[in-house]
Design an enzyme around this catalytic site. Structure first.
Site, PDB file in Angstrom:
ATOM      1  N   TYR A  50      27.483  37.024  28.575  1.00 42.30           N
ATOM      2  CA  TYR A  50      26.212  36.641  27.952  1.00 42.30           C
ATOM      3  C   TYR A  50      25.204  36.155  28.992  1.00 42.30           C
ATOM      4  CZ  TYR A  50      27.278  36.752  22.935  1.00 42.30           C
ATOM      5  OH  TYR A  50      27.544  37.145  21.653  1.00 42.30           O
ATOM      6  N   LYS A  73      41.818  38.795  27.751  1.00 45.59           N
ATOM      7  CA  LYS A  73      42.201  40.183  28.054  1.00 45.59           C
ATOM      8  C   LYS A  73      42.717  40.188  29.482  1.00 45.59           C
ATOM      9  CE  LYS A  73      42.371  44.628  27.043  1.00 45.59           C
ATOM     10  NZ  LYS A  73      43.289  45.180  26.015  1.00 45.59           N
ATOM     11  N   ASP A 126      42.682  42.303  21.713  1.00 47.29           N
ATOM     12  CA  ASP A 126      42.908  43.413  20.774  1.00 47.29           C
ATOM     13  C   ASP A 126      44.013  43.049  19.774  1.00 47.29           C
ATOM     14  OD1 ASP A 126      44.605  43.442  22.976  1.00 47.29           O
ATOM     15  OD2 ASP A 126      44.630  45.622  23.211  1.00 47.29           O
ATOM     16  N   ASP A 169      32.510  35.638  19.693  1.00 49.07           N
ATOM     17  CA  ASP A 169      31.437  36.153  18.844  1.00 49.07           C
ATOM     18  C   ASP A 169      32.015  37.180  17.878  1.00 49.07           C
ATOM     19  OD1 ASP A 169      28.764  36.671  17.974  1.00 49.07           O
ATOM     20  OD2 ASP A 169      28.778  38.500  19.187  1.00 49.07           O
ATOM     21  N   ASP A 195      33.134  36.769  13.539  1.00 44.88           N
ATOM     22  CA  ASP A 195      32.572  37.614  12.473  1.00 44.88           C
ATOM     23  C   ASP A 195      33.718  38.238  11.685  1.00 44.88           C
ATOM     24  OD1 ASP A 195      29.898  37.171  13.200  1.00 44.88           O
ATOM     25  OD2 ASP A 195      29.365  39.285  12.940  1.00 44.88           O
TER      26      ASP A 195
HETATM   27  C1  IPM Z   1      26.096  34.196  17.010  1.00 47.60           C
HETATM   28  C2  IPM Z   1      25.098  35.305  17.131  1.00 47.60           C
HETATM   29  C3  IPM Z   1      24.417  35.207  18.486  1.00 47.60           C
HETATM   30  C4  IPM Z   1      25.483  35.380  19.543  1.00 47.60           C
HETATM   31  C5  IPM Z   1      23.262  36.212  18.688  1.00 47.60           C
HETATM   32  C6  IPM Z   1      22.207  36.073  17.631  1.00 47.60           C
HETATM   33  C7  IPM Z   1      22.672  36.105  20.059  1.00 47.60           C
HETATM   34  O1  IPM Z   1      25.694  36.540  16.915  1.00 47.60           O
HETATM   35  O2  IPM Z   1      25.717  33.014  17.109  1.00 47.60           O
HETATM   36  O3  IPM Z   1      27.275  34.491  16.796  1.00 47.60           O
HETATM   37  O4  IPM Z   1      25.870  36.508  19.892  1.00 47.60           O
HETATM   38  O5  IPM Z   1      25.955  34.367  20.061  1.00 47.60           O
HETATM   39 MG    MG Z   2      27.700  36.449  16.297  1.00 44.60          MG
END
Ligand code: IPM
Ligand code: MG
Length: 364
Positions: free
Chosen positions: A144, A191, A223, A247, A251
């Site tokens: 990042y 990884k 993975d 990240d 999700d």
């Molecule tokens: C999160 C989001 C952010 C990230 C984006 C919006 C930059 O996806 O907070 O998880 O990748 O950190």
């Molecule tokens: Mg995110």
């Protein structure tokens, strides 16, 4: 003890302001009930800040952030940038910069599963039941923040992935401490079979693990972790991982809780704590009173607990959310075919319900 706190609200883009309205309302209600003095200010970030000032994180926002005791954040992003990767100034830069500037290196993402939502997930209830995971995602390093480059002919690009030992040490310690207070299990995800940064990560985590002999430590490749998370989520307690892996994994893990609209997060470290839903700006439903306000409300609960040490108040908020769900109320994202139409609420009606149950608890 009554506390006095200055809270900065940064609604951001898309559904951000619709949901932070309710996170803030809940904080106001808690302040009134417990005699705390919470004062609120707001500031711009993201696309709205670019429109107003040309800068996704205006200096004034950063100044206010540094001076406040906690930040309630909504979301940033806009479809116009997603569809045009050549744009140089982007809403997400504001979020990344504020994380970096405030030194918020630890992003805590609890996967809190409300029993009432077992059937909102696309996964089988019997696989999910009893899941309780706390993710520690590193937030100010990794690919990042590594150097980004593009060749003059635009045909080659690079993002550098790097970590320094101290960056791994400090988040690992926080994660181990949290594990000690929970089920005493920590799974570090990397990884290391391919990446040098992951080999450093694993080495450091192994060292820090020695300081916490009562915590059972496991190392897993990303993975495999992505697979295990949906195969048997109950096996995880604290999961510690790097920025990009975290990240993606969180999700994925949001589906355990039924929806991205349910998950809150706390970013902590050196500066002002930052509390936000893990969901994005969802422009497709923005301005339509459809967004789920519960992630922002639960972010407010995390602010109370982690930011201010107000566990009882935080538990009240979570209980009020639980009650709204128990009464059968759902926003669109957590409803299913068997949800009666009159139980499907918009953002504001759901926020009102939670507020109502909060008030009832006090009067009970
Ligand atoms: C999160 C989001 C952010 C990230 C984006 C919006 C930059 O996806 O907070 O998880 O990748 O950190
Ligand atoms: Mg995110």
């Amino acid at each position: 003890m009554a506390l006095k706190k200055n809270i900065l609200v940064i609604p951001g883009d898309g559904i951000g302001s619709e949901v932070t309205t309710w996170g803030k309302a809940v904080l106001e209600q808690i302040a009134a009930d417990y005699g705390h003095e919470f004062s609120f200010d707001d500031a711009l970030m993201g696309h709205v800040a670019i429109e107003a000032t040309g800068n996704p994180l205006p200096d004034i926002t950063l100044d206010k952030a540094r001076q406040s005791d906690a930040i309630l954040f909504g979301a940033v992003g806009h479809a116009m940038y997603d569809n045009d990767p050549s744009l140089k100034v982007r809403p997400e830069q504001g979020l990344l910069k504020i994380r970096k500037e405030l030194g918020l290196y630890a992003n805590l993402r609890p996967i809190l599963l409300f029993d009432e939502l077992l059937d909102a997930s696309s996964l089988k209830p019997e696989i999910l039941k009893g899941t309780d995971i706390l993710f520690f995602r590193e937030l100010t390093g990794d690919v990042y923040f590594g150097e980004k480059s593009r060749s003059d002919d635009r045909n080659w690009a690079s993002d550098l992935m790097n970590y320094h030992r101290y960056e791994v040490e400090r988040i690992a310690r926080k994660a181990f401490q949290a594990a000690q207070a929970r089920q005493k299990k920590l799974c570090s995800v990397d990884k290391a079979n391919v990446l040098e940064t992951s080999r450093l990560w694993r080495e450091v985590v192994q060292e820090i693990a020695k300081e916490f002999p009562d915590v059972e430590t496991e190392h897993m490749f990303i993975d495999n972790a992505a697979m295990q998370l949906v195969k048997n989520p109950r096996k995880f307690d604290v999961v510690l991982t790097a920025n990009l892996f975290g990240d993606i994994l969180t999700d994925e893990a949001s589906q355990i809780a039924g929806s991205m609209g349910m998950l809150a997060s706390a970013s902590i470290g050196e500066g002002t704590g930052f509390f936000e839903p893990i969901h994005g700006s969802a422009h497709d439903i923005a301005g339509q009173n459809k967004a789920n306000p519960l992630a922002s409300i639960l972010s407010a609960a995390l602010m109370l607990e982690i930011g201010f040490g107000l566990k009882e108040e935080a538990d009240r908020v979570t209980a009020a959310v639980d009650e709204a769900l128990k009464q059968g109320f759902r926003t669109g994202d957590i409803a299913n075919d068997s949800t009666p139409a009159d139980k499907i609420l918009g953002t504001d009606a759901m926020g009102q319900k939670v507020l109502e149950y909060l008030k009832q608890q006090v009067n009970a």
